[in-house]
Design a protein around this motif. Structure first.
Motif, short mmCIF file in Angstrom:
data_model
loop_
_atom_site.label_atom_id
_atom_site.label_comp_id
_atom_site.label_asym_id
_atom_site.label_seq_id
_atom_site.Cartn_x
_atom_site.Cartn_y
_atom_site.Cartn_z
N PHE A 3 7.59 2.59 -9.97
CA PHE A 3 6.28 3.21 -10.22
C PHE A 3 6.02 3.33 -11.72
CE2 PHE A 3 3.20 6.72 -10.29
CZ PHE A 3 2.31 6.29 -9.30
N THR A 4 7.06 3.61 -12.50
CA THR A 4 6.91 3.69 -13.96
C THR A 4 6.51 2.33 -14.53
OG1 THR A 4 8.57 5.45 -14.08
CG2 THR A 4 8.08 4.24 -16.11
N PHE A 5 7.19 1.27 -14.06
CA PHE A 5 6.84 -0.08 -14.51
C PHE A 5 5.39 -0.41 -14.15
CE2 PHE A 5 6.22 -4.53 -13.34
CZ PHE A 5 6.57 -5.17 -14.52
N LEU A 6 4.99 -0.10 -12.91
CA LEU A 6 3.63 -0.40 -12.47
C LEU A 6 2.61 0.36 -13.31
CD1 LEU A 6 1.69 -1.69 -10.44
CD2 LEU A 6 2.02 0.30 -8.96
N LYS A 22 -8.47 -20.97 -11.81
CA LYS A 22 -7.86 -22.03 -11.00
C LYS A 22 -7.67 -21.64 -9.54
CE LYS A 22 -4.46 -24.27 -12.69
NZ LYS A 22 -3.12 -24.58 -13.27
N ALA A 23 -7.23 -20.42 -9.28
CA ALA A 23 -6.93 -20.00 -7.90
C ALA A 23 -7.43 -18.58 -7.68
CB ALA A 23 -5.42 -20.10 -7.64
N PRO A 24 -8.75 -18.39 -7.52
CA PRO A 24 -9.29 -17.03 -7.34
C PRO A 24 -8.76 -16.32 -6.09
CG PRO A 24 -10.98 -18.71 -6.95
CD PRO A 24 -9.81 -19.43 -7.55
N PHE A 25 -8.36 -17.12 -5.07
CA PHE A 25 -7.78 -16.47 -3.88
C PHE A 25 -6.48 -15.74 -4.25
CE2 PHE A 25 -4.78 -16.63 -0.32
CZ PHE A 25 -5.48 -15.87 0.62
N ASN A 26 -5.66 -16.40 -5.10
CA ASN A 26 -4.43 -15.74 -5.55
C ASN A 26 -4.74 -14.51 -6.39
OD1 ASN A 26 -2.86 -17.64 -4.27
ND2 ASN A 26 -2.62 -18.94 -6.09
N GLY A 27 -5.83 -14.58 -7.16
CA GLY A 27 -6.22 -13.42 -7.95
C GLY A 27 -6.60 -12.24 -7.06
N ALA A 28 -7.36 -12.53 -5.98
CA ALA A 28 -7.73 -11.46 -5.05
C ALA A 28 -6.49 -10.89 -4.37
CB ALA A 28 -8.71 -12.00 -4.01
N LYS A 29 -5.52 -11.77 -4.07
CA LYS A 29 -4.30 -11.30 -3.42
C LYS A 29 -3.49 -10.40 -4.34
CE LYS A 29 -0.91 -14.17 -2.47
NZ LYS A 29 -0.10 -15.25 -1.83
N GLN A 30 -3.47 -10.74 -5.63
CA GLN A 30 -2.72 -9.90 -6.57
C GLN A 30 -3.43 -8.57 -6.83
OE1 GLN A 30 0.41 -10.56 -7.34
NE2 GLN A 30 -0.01 -12.27 -5.97
N ALA A 31 -4.77 -8.59 -6.79
CA ALA A 31 -5.50 -7.33 -6.90
C ALA A 31 -5.18 -6.43 -5.70
CB ALA A 31 -7.01 -7.60 -6.97
N LEU A 32 -5.10 -7.04 -4.51
CA LEU A 32 -4.72 -6.28 -3.32
C LEU A 32 -3.29 -5.76 -3.44
CD1 LEU A 32 -5.27 -5.33 -0.41
CD2 LEU A 32 -4.47 -7.57 0.38
N ALA A 33 -2.40 -6.60 -4.00
CA ALA A 33 -1.01 -6.18 -4.19
C ALA A 33 -0.93 -4.96 -5.09
CB ALA A 33 -0.18 -7.32 -4.77
N LEU A 34 -1.71 -4.97 -6.16
CA LEU A 34 -1.70 -3.82 -7.08
C LEU A 34 -2.13 -2.54 -6.36
CD1 LEU A 34 -2.87 -3.77 -10.74
CD2 LEU A 34 -3.84 -2.09 -9.17
N LEU A 35 -3.18 -2.65 -5.55
CA LEU A 35 -3.67 -1.47 -4.83
C LEU A 35 -2.65 -0.99 -3.80
CD1 LEU A 35 -7.41 -2.47 -4.24
CD2 LEU A 35 -6.51 -0.82 -5.89
N VAL A 36 -2.01 -1.94 -3.10
CA VAL A 36 -1.03 -1.57 -2.07
C VAL A 36 0.18 -0.88 -2.70
CG1 VAL A 36 0.64 -2.53 -0.43
CG2 VAL A 36 -1.73 -3.30 -0.39
N ILE A 37 0.71 -1.46 -3.78
CA ILE A 37 1.89 -0.86 -4.42
C ILE A 37 1.54 0.53 -4.99
CG2 ILE A 37 3.64 -1.17 -6.22
CD1 ILE A 37 3.07 -4.18 -6.06
N HIS A 62 1.15 2.99 -2.10
CA HIS A 62 2.48 3.29 -1.55
C HIS A 62 3.24 4.25 -2.45
CE1 HIS A 62 6.35 2.68 0.42
NE2 HIS A 62 6.87 2.37 -0.75
N GLY A 63 3.20 4.00 -3.75
CA GLY A 63 3.90 4.88 -4.68
C GLY A 63 3.29 6.27 -4.75
N CYS A 64 1.95 6.33 -4.74
CA CYS A 64 1.28 7.64 -4.79
C CYS A 64 1.58 8.46 -3.55
CB CYS A 64 -0.23 7.45 -4.94
SG CYS A 64 -0.74 6.87 -6.58
N LEU A 65 1.61 7.80 -2.38
CA LEU A 65 1.95 8.52 -1.16
C LEU A 65 3.37 9.07 -1.22
CD1 LEU A 65 0.38 6.29 1.66
CD2 LEU A 65 -0.26 8.61 1.04
N GLY A 66 4.30 8.24 -1.71
CA GLY A 66 5.68 8.69 -1.81
C GLY A 66 5.83 9.89 -2.73
N ILE A 67 5.18 9.85 -3.89
CA ILE A 67 5.26 10.97 -4.83
C ILE A 67 4.58 12.21 -4.25
CG2 ILE A 67 4.48 11.77 -7.09
CD1 ILE A 67 4.97 8.97 -8.15
#
Length: 573
Positions: free
Chosen positions: A27-30, A138-153, A156-161
């Protein structure tokens, strides 16, 4: 002996602490990574400049081991906890956290391979220009997936804390600010990423190392791309295999345990048959039987406790975590925590805190905040001779008068930093110190009493022509430990306090009435508030239910003058 040492080293408590610590590292790294994204709101160059301060912390050997070691440890412990769970029945919030956690590796593997591994193995420049160009252009689908990954992580971290800190008094006080930061961080981070993408997609933007459009600095040789693709597939396959293995192992264990069922019976006749090794709480959840467990079954609270009626010989002794909790509540013989109790044979028991099913709850009710013992100050206030004052007045006049009086008291308490607990007839109860220390609580209670007296004097002047006699009040203030929690039913639930401290404060208000004085406060209140009351009359009074008398100070007159030196600034403590 060796088995005991090993069991102590890998106890559930230690595993939970390891999972928490590894999660906090991630969570600190993120958090730092998202802060780096925010600089993209200024410019791509600014984000890359900030990256030079961010990366050295994590791309040195120690930082690499710490970060990826925490990541692997966290995944391993999460999968291990999934296997250790005897039942998948759980509150929806806990299920959401687990599902989000399982999504994290799936969404994050591609990003790690495309940046860190590509940089380490094939010397790809993974600065913001290259990464944003790859994900946005080049790959906007991958960009959307990484934006989703950021929100999910992040979620998840906020819920844990939140689950870790939610019942700590100081966390309750800062919760609004924490929630604001939790919303702003991903929002500003994604806005920074979008701003960089929009900037780089304009025709006038020229990527460094991309003169004339002859080559794409984000592209890798075909052989390198193929190797990264194979690594990506291997990591996804490994994680999928581990998840499948965990659930397959659970299935095998369930089939084996079916041959060794035990029966847990309840006094009303219900019997639940579960495999040996299940906790009583897990058995209740499997049978959809309501059972309180405020801490989520981690042995941190005692709301799931049960009384053993028969079968105590089939129970193992409590472990250190359970023993501490039971000692804390001074539990009697035969009382155990359902979340930690794993019967080895048939047992009959009864929950000590009876939970209501959803159909029994009022539609607008909410789960109670568990009781926590806190050092608080309690103020009781009442109008003297109120019955005589109102016996010749119309009901509407009485309501008007009470509302004016309640307004004075409530406003004074809030200005002093306290919380109005309840109004009972012409009496009022206020709490101080729900989010502070005992010293500040006492000073706030005294400040509230000073404000109430001033407000009543002003009210008497305003209503001089309406009242046959001026309003006279009696107040009592005491401090000490009290259990603070949500009590009541349906819409009538409220945060309140119970215990000896509350009873004593109420008794002091009665003493003030008997002595025909405005304020009586206990010696602990004066001492903690730092007041010099050597000139104020004092006496020892007997409190019903107490073996020792209590020293109190009786303010016959000049209350506001006696409290002039009161310091309310929290830093003064």
């Amino acid at each position: 002996m060796a088995a005991g040492v090993l069991e102590n080293l890998i106890s559930q408590r230690r595993l939970r602490r390891a999972r928490l610590l590894s999660g906090l590292i991630i969570f600190t790294f993120l958090t730092m990574h998202m802060m780096n994204h925010m600089f993209g709101l200024i410019s791509v160059e600014m984000a890359d400049y900030a990256r030079r301060w961010f990366l050295p912390l994590w791309r040195n050997p120690a930082g690499t081991v710490l970060l990826y070691g925490a990541f692997l440890t966290h995944i391993t412990l999460v999968l291990g906890s999934l296997y250790m769970r005897r039942s998948m029945a759980m509150p929806w919030t806990e299920a959401a956290q687990i599902i989000l956690g399982l999504l994290v590796p799936i969404l994050l593997i591609d990003h790690i391979v495309s940046t860190r591994l590509a940089s380490t193995l094939f010397y790809l420049r993974d600065n913001y220009e290259i990464v944003v160009h790859s994900l946005w252009t080049k790959a906007p689908f991958n960009g959307a997936k990484q934006a989703l990954a950021l929100l999910v992580i992040w979620l998840h971290g906020c819920l844990g804390i939140h689950f870790w800190l939610r019942y700590r008094p100081w966390y309750t006080a800062i919760w609004p600010g924490v929630l604001t930061v939790a919303i702003l961080m991903p929002t500003l981070s994604l806005l920074g990423f979008m701003q960089m993408g929009r900037t780089m997609s304009t025709p006038v933007y020229l990527m460094s190392g991309f003169p004339g459009g002859y080559y794409d600095p984000s592209a890798l040789p075909a052989q390198a791309s193929q190797q990264l693709h194979e690594i990506r597939l291997a990591l996804h396959g490994t994680f999928a295999t581990l998840v499948i293995f965990v659930f397959a192992a659970r299935g095998v264990r369930w089939l084996r345990e079916r041959a060794h069922l035990i029966t847990i019976r309840f006094p009303e006749g219900q019997a639940i048959s579960v495999p040996r090794g299940y906790t009583v709480l897990e058995a209740s959840r499997m049978a959809s039987r309501p059972h309180y467990a405020v801490c989520g079954g981690k042995g941190r609270c005692s709301t799931c406790r049960v009384q053993i009626i028969e079968g105590s010989e089939n129970l193992s002794p409590p472990d250190s975590q359970e023993e501490r909790t039971l000692s804390r509540i001074k539990a009697g013989p035969g009382v155990r925590l359902a979340c930690q109790l794993r019967p080895n044979g048939p047992v009959t028991l009864t929950p000590l805190l009876v939970a209501k099913s959803e159909v029994d709850e009022a539609p607008d009710s909410y789960e109670a905040i568990p009781g926590r013992e806190r050092e608080i100050a309690v103020l009781f206030c009442d109008i003297r001779n109120f019955t005589t004052l109102t016996e010749t007045r119309l009901p509407f006049d009485i309501v008007f008068l009470l509302n004016r009086y309640f307004s004075v008291v409530g406003h004074a308490v809030e200005q002093a930093g306290g919380r109005m607990d309840k109004f009972i007839g012409d009496g009022a109860m206020a709490l101080f110190g729900l989010s502070g220390n005992a010293e500040l609580a006492c000073r706030q209670a005294l400040d509230a009493s000073r404000r109430i007296i001033a407000g009543i004097e002003a009210l008497n002047e305003q209503l001089a022509n309406e009242l046959p006699d001026p309003l006279r009040i009696a107040m009592g203030i005491h401090t000490g430990p009290a259990v603070v929690g949500t009590l009541g039913y349906g819409n009538a639930r409220t945060l309140t306090a119970i215990g000896d401290t509350v009873n004593v404060a109420s008794r002091l208000e009665t003493v003030a009435k008997d002595l025909d004085t405005k304020l009586v406060l206990s010696e602990p209140v004066a001492r903690l508030a730092g007041l010099d009351l050597s000139s104020v009359p004092s006496q020892d009074i007997a409190i019903r239910g107490r073996t020792e008398s209590l020293k109190v100070f009786v303010f016959e007159k000049g209350v506001r003058k006696a409290l002039e030196g009161l310091v309310i600034d929290p830093s003064a403590s």
